[in-house]
Design an enzyme around this catalytic site. Structure first.
Site, PDB file in Angstrom:
ATOM      1  CG  PHE A 108      -1.860  -6.092   7.425  1.00  0.00           C
ATOM      2  CD1 PHE A 108      -2.285  -6.193   6.115  1.00  0.00           C
ATOM      3  CD2 PHE A 108      -0.786  -6.859   7.843  1.00  0.00           C
ATOM      4  CE1 PHE A 108      -1.659  -7.051   5.224  1.00  0.00           C
ATOM      5  CE2 PHE A 108      -0.154  -7.723   6.958  1.00  0.00           C
ATOM      6  CZ  PHE A 108      -0.585  -7.818   5.654  1.00  0.00           C
ATOM      7  CE  LYS A 109      -0.769  -4.975   1.399  1.00  0.00           C
ATOM      8  NZ  LYS A 109      -2.007  -5.541   1.910  1.00  0.00           N
ATOM      9  CG  ASP A 110      -0.155   1.856   8.044  1.00  0.00           C
ATOM     10  OD1 ASP A 110       0.330   2.259   6.972  1.00  0.00           O
ATOM     11  OD2 ASP A 110      -1.239   2.272   8.498  1.00  0.00           O
ATOM     12  CG  LEU A 118       4.867  -0.801   3.434  1.00  0.00           C
ATOM     13  CD1 LEU A 118       3.658  -0.572   2.538  1.00  0.00           C
ATOM     14  CD2 LEU A 118       6.152  -0.585   2.643  1.00  0.00           C
TER      15      LEU A 118
END
Ligand SMILES: *Cc1c(COP(=O)(O)O)cnc(C)c1O
Length: 497
Positions: A111-113, A116
């Site tokens: 989920f950091k995508d 980011l």
């Protein structure tokens, strides 16, 4: 819309400045001076848009100093052609009234995508608006997932350079391969001969070294951080809560205006805080379930009002939630105290000096009205993965399993059957060995790729393309360095040596 610091309300800066600076000079975090309000009519309209359209609509409420054209470029740069099926935040139906919001269809399968992919675009425009240096240099020390997500986000973004340091013996083979095969003309990766602390200490040292700053300034460059307290990482996360809600309404799972519950596997408190901000804007959310693994600081805090990091640190099957200090909690407390910057400064000072603070009965009651905290240990995590797959045919990763297990506890204790969104933060393939081990015995030391293939065989699910593409990919970065040689590597990579 201007931004203030959680430790000094007198600060008032634009969103571009908040994003360019990252953290306030007083140590506080930047927050919007008020929350823009949304109406049901707006939600209905947004339901007709794709994710890019929804993101643009929500961001324009918070980033009023960015032009519509700039926002358009930013969201398209982030979400067009980068997520599977061009659908960054799809919902899967798990059972009657329970939907899973899958935030892992991006380039690194976690989920950091979501944040980011967007941050680099916001940051480069912010640098131009605030007349900072021409080139923004991002330095990251990573124990795994954030480094790869940052590399993918900054890859070939104009006017940026990114350098990632990882502990040579502190990441999995798969994580290492993800980083050392990274594509892009503005990226570099280097192993540090030491542990994660050595890498992180080195990066912090470089960030605060005035001689290094001068060397960079001479080349019209400046350091910046992609760290999870940056407003530019938080604001993209508000979008998917609103997007999920309007999708549920369009599917007919809920009526527009009907309340939902939201369950979030939590570490640094960024993801769940973005959900709370969506609620403050008017999204109908009844309650948030804050799910933790054995590092149950937040569960205890929600139940007792005492935040206490003085405890044993556990390494768990959900490593991205192995955290004892949840930095973004500061933003919640700022809001719940009626923006009492002096009180926040005092608690954060206590946390720094004693590792502990207590918020008192009134704030604790407010927190409990909004949040339910629950903990799921490793055994429980595996049991949930197994049960969810056998009974519902849904395969989830270890972090999502913590969320599902916490939700079971919530339902059991409260009987609250409000329609619910469970946030899923990683592909099961990202944590293949733990997920497979929940389904069948796994040999120690098995090769990561073999486990991925086996998981696909056993479950009949597809290996995500970014992970299968890794095999056979050319390794570009084989270098390693001693911790005290990190400065030299930075200067070399930036052609400043
Ligand atoms: C970072 C991360 C989390 C925790 O999110 P926070 O915003 O830090 O609370 C949960 N799951 C996964 C897979 C993550 O990468």
């Amino acid at each position: 819309m201007n931004y203030q610091s959680t430790r000094n309300k007198g600060v008032s800066i634009s969103s571009a400045e908040a994003i360019a600076r990252g953290i306030s000079a007083d140590g506080g975090l930047f927050v919007p001076e008020q929350f823009p309000q949304i109406t049901m009519a707006q939600l209905e309209e947004w339901g007709k848009l794709d994710y890019i359209g929804r993101a643009k609509a929500v961001l324009s409420l918070f980033l009023s100093d960015y032009s519509q054209q700039e926002l358009d470029d930013c969201v398209k740069g982030a979400y067009q052609g980068t997520f599977e099926n061009n659908t960054p935040a799809p919902l899967a139906s798990l059972s009657e009234g329970v939907s899973v919001l899958e935030l892992w269809h991006g380039p690194t399968c976690a989920f950091k995508d979501m944040a980011l992919q967007l941050l680099p675009h916001l940051l480069t425009r912010a640098a131009r608006k605030t007349s900072s240096a021409a080139i923004t240099v991002i330095l990251v020390a990573t124990s795994g997932d954030t480094g790869k997500a940052a590399l993918e986000g900054f890859k070939d973004v104009e006017d940026t350079q990114i350098l990632v340091f990882y502990p040579r013996d502190g990441v999995s083979d798969m994580q290492k391969l993800q980083m050392t095969t990274q594509e892009g003309g503005n990226v570099a990766v280097c192993a540090v001969e030491g542990n994660f602390d050595d890498a992180q200490t080195g990066v912090k040292r470089i960030f605060t070294d005035t001689a290094m700053a001068q060397r960079l300034a001479a080349g019209d460059m400046a350091f910046s951080s992609a760290n999870s307290i940056n407003w530019g990482r938080l604001v993209p996360q508000i979008v998917y809560y609103i997007s999920a809600y309007v999708d549920l309404a369009r599917q007919g799972t809920i009526r527009l205006g009907e309340a939902v519950n939201v369950v979030v596997p939590t570490g640094n408190f960024g993801n769940i805080l973005a959900g709370y901000y969506a609620k403050q804007m008017g999204l109908p959310v009844r309650r948030f379930v804050c799910a933790s693994n054995a590092n149950r600081v937040l569960t205890d805090f929600i139940r007792t009002g005492a935040y206490d990091r003085n405890r044993e640190f556990h390494t768990t099957l959900s490593p991205s939630m192995d955290i004892l200090i949840s930095s973004n909690l500061e933003r919640l407390l700022f809001d719940l105290t009626g923006r009492d910057d002096r009180q926040i400064s005092q608690w954060m000072e206590e946390l720094k000096t004693t590792g502990r603070y207590e918020v008192g009965d009134e704030i604790r009651a407010k927190i409990q009205g909004l949040f339910y905290g629950a903990t799921v240990d490793d055994e429980g995590t595996k049991a949930v993965i197994e049960r969810t797959f056998r009974q519902q045919g849904y395969l989830c990763d270890t972090h999502t399993a913590v969320a599902l297990g916490a939700y079971e506890q919530y339902r059991q204790e409260t009987g609250d059957a409000t329609p619910c969104i469970v946030v899923s933060t990683a592909s099961p393939y990202k944590f293949a060995s733990s997920v497979l081990a929940a389904l069948e015995p796994v040999e120690d030391g098995a090769d990561d790729f073999a486990l991925v293939r086996r998981l696909s065989e056993v479950t009949g699910t597809r290996i995500p393309a970014p992970l299968s593409a890794l095999q056979g990919k050319e390794v570009r970065f084989e270098e390693s360095c001693a911790p005290d040689a990190m400065e030299t590597i930075v200067l070399e990579k930036l052609d400043l040596a």
